[in-house]
Design an enzyme around this catalytic site. Structure first.
Site, PDB file in Angstrom:
ATOM      1  N   HIS A 437      -9.074  13.200   4.739  1.00  0.00           N
ATOM      2  CA  HIS A 437      -9.684  13.980   5.808  1.00  0.00           C
ATOM      3  C   HIS A 437      -8.729  15.036   6.361  1.00  0.00           C
ATOM      4  O   HIS A 437      -7.519  14.990   6.168  1.00  0.00           O
ATOM      5  CB  HIS A 437     -10.192  13.065   6.935  1.00  0.00           C
ATOM      6  N   CYS A 456      -5.750   5.886   6.257  1.00  0.00           N
ATOM      7  CA  CYS A 456      -6.421   7.016   5.622  1.00  0.00           C
ATOM      8  C   CYS A 456      -5.398   8.085   5.249  1.00  0.00           C
ATOM      9  O   CYS A 456      -4.236   8.044   5.672  1.00  0.00           O
ATOM     10  CB  CYS A 456      -7.478   7.603   6.561  1.00  0.00           C
TER      11      CYS A 456
END
Length: 535
Positions: A437, A456
């Site tokens: 992301h 992440c």
């Protein structure tokens, strides 16, 4: 040459061939006898070759049986030239970071025994070494799962699977160099790392002094450790000439040498010497050589997962690369999980993008990060633009939630410039709830190592990546949707393989060897496993 001479030469040739054949038959009996002895080794209980079969283990013994079954149970290593060729290939495994002695080279260096059954057992032992070597070279010497678990999504298998060990072994009997070359990973990273390891292992190991810890060393500071730093950098050629007069000043020339060192060790090349730079400086030459060996093993594990087109994240290095036809087309910096919240290793398929994403706080972050802050100050929710929802997505009044036991709630942050996911999320199936992301924390990309997330992977320039990744009309549509500010899902036309993996040594695009600090402290466990004997 006259007719008599030609006849003499031809007769001599057949006599020699017949003599050699007679020796072979005398040594091992007939082909039928030899085949029968090998068959009995598998069938008899207890087997006359019990020690050899026990060394192979249950799975290895089964593979050995299948191997001989494909060759009609005939002896395979009676010809000295074939044994010599195998010996040569096994010796070359030292350049792969494998221990040639593990493949019982003595069985190839000494004459075969004379008895039929003893020769059958010797033949089996050599075949076991052959099969084991091909397996280690193509799949890895130790089991990855026991050391560094790697999750693979269903359906993410490579469309061009690797050769089986059995097919490599059977096809390679008449061309052993080709068998080993085919087993060895052809990946650029493996080949380049192997070359670097082969060069280094043949050189005497350099030695350098340890540099004590202390205050952060900045350019132009004076420090009693500077002479040790000079000696350390000179040991590996980062300084061409040592200063004629000893000095304790961290001057411009020394800073430049240190920046070169930092670049070669995956560190922020700022010339500042803190804990990470000291760790790299104080790692011995022997440990660096072992680090190459460890990462050769990792690339053997990865060889079957890296496809011609792949998004490849180096967790230890904090980098993302996009490959097409095995060529690097795009590379960017990444922020990965902190050591206490490590980014998992996996292979999956990118299926969709989320544009202008909302952020639903994951359970671990909720429990360990958010709830303690909310309990201290309920105003934390408003200051961080977090909404409280029930499981069905209905809004709740934060003042009516029991924050000591808040079961059944969701914390969500709407899309916007402060959203932790930024403008874009790249999604792929996995059980860890991780994804790639965007991030508003752009300043952290200049750091190294870049271990700041909760698992992440944050990507610098992720929107620009799409220009390389997707067709132009898709990129135009994505730009329009991003500008709208609305949260949208954008499915990809074709699923794209993605691999998140961990390695601490690599050769970069300029051919420079990069040796990183071991972010998650995994190298030593792999090295210990490689050093354990299997016989």
């Amino acid at each position: 040459m006259n007719f008599s001479a030609r006849l003499y030469k031809k007769t001599a040739h057949y006599l020699t061939a017949g003599y050699l054949l007679a020796i072979a038959i005398q040594a091992f009996g007939s082909d039928d006898n030899a085949s029968q002895a090998i068959r009995q080794s598998f069938a008899a209980s207890p087997s006359a070759c019990a020690a050899t079969l026990a060394a192979a283990g249950t799975a290895g013994s089964s593979l050995l049986h299948e191997f001989y079954a494909q060759e009609a149970f005939l002896p395979l290593w009676q010809e000295p030239s074939r044994r010599a060729a195998l010996l040569h290939e096994l010796e070359q495994l030292a350049d792969d970071g494998l221990n040639p002695n593990e493949y019982r080279l003595d069985s190839l260096r000494t004459p075969l025994p004379k008895g039929i059954q003893q020769r059958a057992c010797a033949d089996l032992l050599i075949s076991h070494s052959y099969l084991l070597a091909l397996q280690h070279l193509s799949r890895g010497r130790v089991a990855q799962e026991s050391l560094e678990p790697f999750w693979r999504a269903p359906g993410s298998d490579s469309p061009t699977p690797r050769h089986s060990v059995l097919s490599l072994a059977v096809q390679g009997l008449d061309n052993l160099p080709a068998a080993f070359a085919t087993a060895r990973p052809t990946l650029f990273q493996y080949q380049q790392l192997r070359r670097a390891y082969a060069e280094r292992r043949r050189l005497p190991l350099s030695e350098w002094p340890a540099i004590p810890g202390g205050r952060l060393l900045r350019p132009d500071m004076r420090d009693a450790r500077v002479p040790l730093l000079i000696e350390r950098l000179a040991a590996e050629g980062y300084i061409d000439e040592r200063p004629a007069v000893a000095s304790d000043r961290y001057d411009a020339a020394l800073v430049a040498a240190m920046q070169r060192f930092q670049t070669r060790h995956g560190l922020q090349a700022d010339g500042l010497i803190g804990p990470d730079s000291l760790t790299a400086l104080n790692t011995s030459a022997a440990a660096r050589l072992a680090q190459l060996r460890v990462n050769l093993e990792r690339w053997r594990w990865l060889a079957g997962d890296i496809e011609a087109q792949t998004l490849l994240v180096n967790i230890a290095g904090g980098q993302l690369g996009y490959y097409r036809d095995h060529q690097l087309l795009w590379q960017g910096r990444a922020q990965v999980g902190r050591p206490e919240r490590q980014t998992p290793q996996l292979k999956s398929l990118v299926s969709r993008l989320t544009l202008n994403p909302t952020w639903t706080v994951p359970p671990t972050i909720m429990r360990e990060d958010k709830l303690p802050e909310i309990r201290r100050d309920l105003g934390y929710l408003a200051s961080h633009q977090l909404r409280v929802l029930d499981r069905d997505g209905n809004p709740l009044d934060p003042t009516k939630v029991d924050w000591q036991h808040p079961g059944g709630i969701i914390l969500r942050q709407d899309a916007g410039p402060k959203n932790p996911l930024g403008q874009l999320v790249i999604r792929f199936a996995n059980p860890f709830s991780v994804y790639l992301h965007d991030t508003p924390s752009q300043h952290l990309f200049s750091k190294s190592p870049r271990a700041f997330s909760s698992g992440c992977v944050r990507i610098e320039g992720i929107v620009e990546l799409l220009d390389t990744l997707l067709p132009a009309d898709d990129c135009a549509e994505i730009a329009r949707l991003l500008a709208s500010g609305e949260t949208r899902e954008f499915p990809l036309r074709e699923r794209l393989p993605i691999v998140l993996a961990y390695w601490t040594a690599e050769v970069d695009a300029d051919g420079e060897l990069i040796l990183r600090n071991d972010l998650y402290a995994r190298d030593q466990n792999v090295l210990a496993a490689l050093q354990r004997h299997t016989y």
